[in-house]
Scaffold this active site. Structure first.
Site, PDB file in Angstrom:
ATOM      1  N   HIS A  40     -79.688   9.609  12.668  1.00  0.00           N
ATOM      2  CA  HIS A  40     -79.062  11.271  12.161  1.00  0.00           C
ATOM      3  C   HIS A  40     -79.048  11.322  13.426  1.00  0.00           C
ATOM      4  O   HIS A  40     -80.327  12.380  13.015  1.00  0.00           O
ATOM      5  CB  HIS A  40     -79.223  11.547  10.946  1.00  0.00           C
ATOM      6  CG  HIS A  40     -78.196  12.546  11.084  1.00  0.00           C
ATOM      7  ND1 HIS A  40     -77.219  12.609  11.689  1.00  0.00           N
ATOM      8  CD2 HIS A  40     -77.575  13.512   9.086  1.00  0.00           C
ATOM      9  CE1 HIS A  40     -76.519  14.197  11.351  1.00  0.00           C
ATOM     10  NE2 HIS A  40     -76.812  14.552  10.052  1.00  0.00           N
TER      11      HIS A  40
ATOM     12  N   CYS B 165     -70.469  16.246   6.554  1.00  0.00           N
ATOM     13  CA  CYS B 165     -71.184  17.283   5.817  1.00  0.00           C
ATOM     14  C   CYS B 165     -72.195  17.779   6.833  1.00  0.00           C
ATOM     15  O   CYS B 165     -73.044  17.305   7.671  1.00  0.00           O
ATOM     16  CB  CYS B 165     -71.999  16.572   4.240  1.00  0.00           C
ATOM     17  SG  CYS B 165     -74.334  15.883   4.831  1.00  0.00           S
TER      18      CYS B 165
ATOM     19  N   CYS C 260     -74.279  19.228  12.106  1.00  0.00           N
ATOM     20  CA  CYS C 260     -74.506  17.847  12.052  1.00  0.00           C
ATOM     21  C   CYS C 260     -72.828  17.424  12.587  1.00  0.00           C
ATOM     22  O   CYS C 260     -72.943  16.538  12.952  1.00  0.00           O
ATOM     23  CB  CYS C 260     -74.346  17.251  10.978  1.00  0.00           C
ATOM     24  SG  CYS C 260     -76.877  17.293  10.302  1.00  0.00           S
TER      25      CYS C 260
END
Length: 389
Positions: free
Chosen positions: A345, A375, A89
């Site tokens: 996201h 994260c 990510c």
């Protein structure tokens, strides 16, 4: 060491899974944000020395060095090289770090950090599942199995572990999720995103339109509606409503040296103050932004009271909540225009996407310092601190 400056940062509006951006090939979606950077800034794009492209699912339409394909599909000269990287990510936040490091080292003067992820067209996990289905194995090697026996690394399970470790309730998570939607609604209605969003022309049953508004925001969200969403695991606290939304999107940040500012007549918007990346427990995994932020403050000599705004990626609501609790942060300063729970996201594009939002929010509020953290799978985390100039 030389300074690195952010000159511009743009993103597409988020597209829901199967939504308005579903018909756009990710290479063309990425090309649109590169074109926008070139169009918005008055300099010869041939001066760009590299494009560093974050992307997590590098298969199918996002295979074959997707960054290079995006450059070739854009209006940038084909003389500009590109590399595609995966730090889960945090991929495009790492793109920014690599770009800044190239500038700070003096080896480059103009670098474009970017990210792409079409989660509709290249679904999350597909690059692993398709290989497994064809009998070609998985990432779990014998030595990795020996080190972590019987463990299939799961961000979902990591989120549930965070909930228990930090003592949150389902109500805490749903309240934070509601605030994310409320802030995103306010930002949309006030035009706060106007300077960062690149409009994308898309086909709809009603004809061509320009997609320029984040598609995942629930304008009718209430605490009751969010708390009515079923749990993903019996006895747990995580739901689809208090976790980030699957999203299609692309984003880009232009990073340059002081020399490039002068030679090309560019105006800096921010200076990069600190770059930190750390890793820890790969099982709970989502906790690492807490410790990465500690490390960033140690390295920079700063403290949380120095930071005017924070972007902490809302992969799951307990991540920013645990971060606030650990750092002692001010809840009114976090994700002030909403986060991934409301806005989506898009994995490899989220790092540079968050920077576009953070930079514009700092400018709108007259803030000086901003901090961004993410994260990442494997128990990793990136932290970037910027100073508005």
């Amino acid at each position: 060491m030389a300074d690195a400056y952010i000159v511009d940062a743009v993103r597409t509006a988020g597209g829901r899974r199967g939504g308005k951006l579903a018909g756009v090939h990710p290479v063309d979606l990425g090309a649109a944000v590169l074109d926008s950077i070139a169009d918005r800034n008055d300099f010869d794009p041939a001066a760009i020395e590299d494009v560093i492209m974050g992307c997590v699912m590098q298969g199918g339409e996002q295979a074959g060095d997707v960054g290079r394909n995006i450059v070739l599909a854009s209006r940038l000269p084909n003389s500009i090289p590109s590399v595609s990287i995966d730090r889960q990510c945090g991929s495009s936040q790492q793109s920014m770090m690599f770009a800044a490091q190239g500038v700070m080292s003096g080896t480059q003067d103009i670098v474009l950090a970017a990210g792409i992820e079409s989660m509709t067209r290249v679904p999350m996990g597909s690059t692993s599942m398709l290989f497994k289905k064809e009998g070609m194995g998985t990432y779990k090697s014998p030595r990795l199995e020996e080190a972590y026996p019987g463990i299939m690394f799961s961000q979902f399970m990591g989120a549930e572990m965070l909930v228990k470790k930090y003592g949150f309730t389902r109500e805490d998570l749903d309240q934070f999720a509601l605030e994310s939607h409320q802030k995103a609604i306010a930002a949309t209605q006030s035009g706060a995103f106007a300077n960062e969003i690149v409009g994308i022309e898309v086909d709809t049953p009603e004809g061509k339109i320009v997609h320029n508004s984040d598609e995942g925001i629930r304008f009718d969200a209430t605490f009751e509606s969010l708390s009515g969403v079923k749990l993903l695991q019996e006895g747990g606290s995580i739901t689809a409503a208090n976790a980030s939304q699957i999203c299609d999107g692309a984003s880009a940040v232009l990073i340059v040296s002081e020399k490039a500012l002068k030679e090309h007549g560019l105006t800096p918007r921010a200076r990069i103050v600190n770059l930190t990346v750390t890793a820890g427990d790969p099982v709970i995994m989502l906790e690492e932004p807490l410790f990465a932020t500690d490390r960033a403050f140690q390295r920079s000599g700063m403290k949380i009271s120095d930071i005017d705004l924070y972007e902490v990626n809302e992969a799951f609501a307990p991540v920013p909540l645990a971060w606030l609790k650990h750092i002692g942060g001010d809840r009114s300063k976090i994700n002030v225009h909403g986060g991934a729970i409301a806005l989506g996201h898009p994995l490899g594009a989220s790092g540079t996407k968050l920077m576009a939002t953070l930079l514009n929010a700092l400018e709108a509020r007259g803030g000086r310092y901003g901090l961004q953290t993410m994260c990442e799978g494997g128990g990793q985390a990136n932290v970037t601190i910027i100073e508005r100039v």
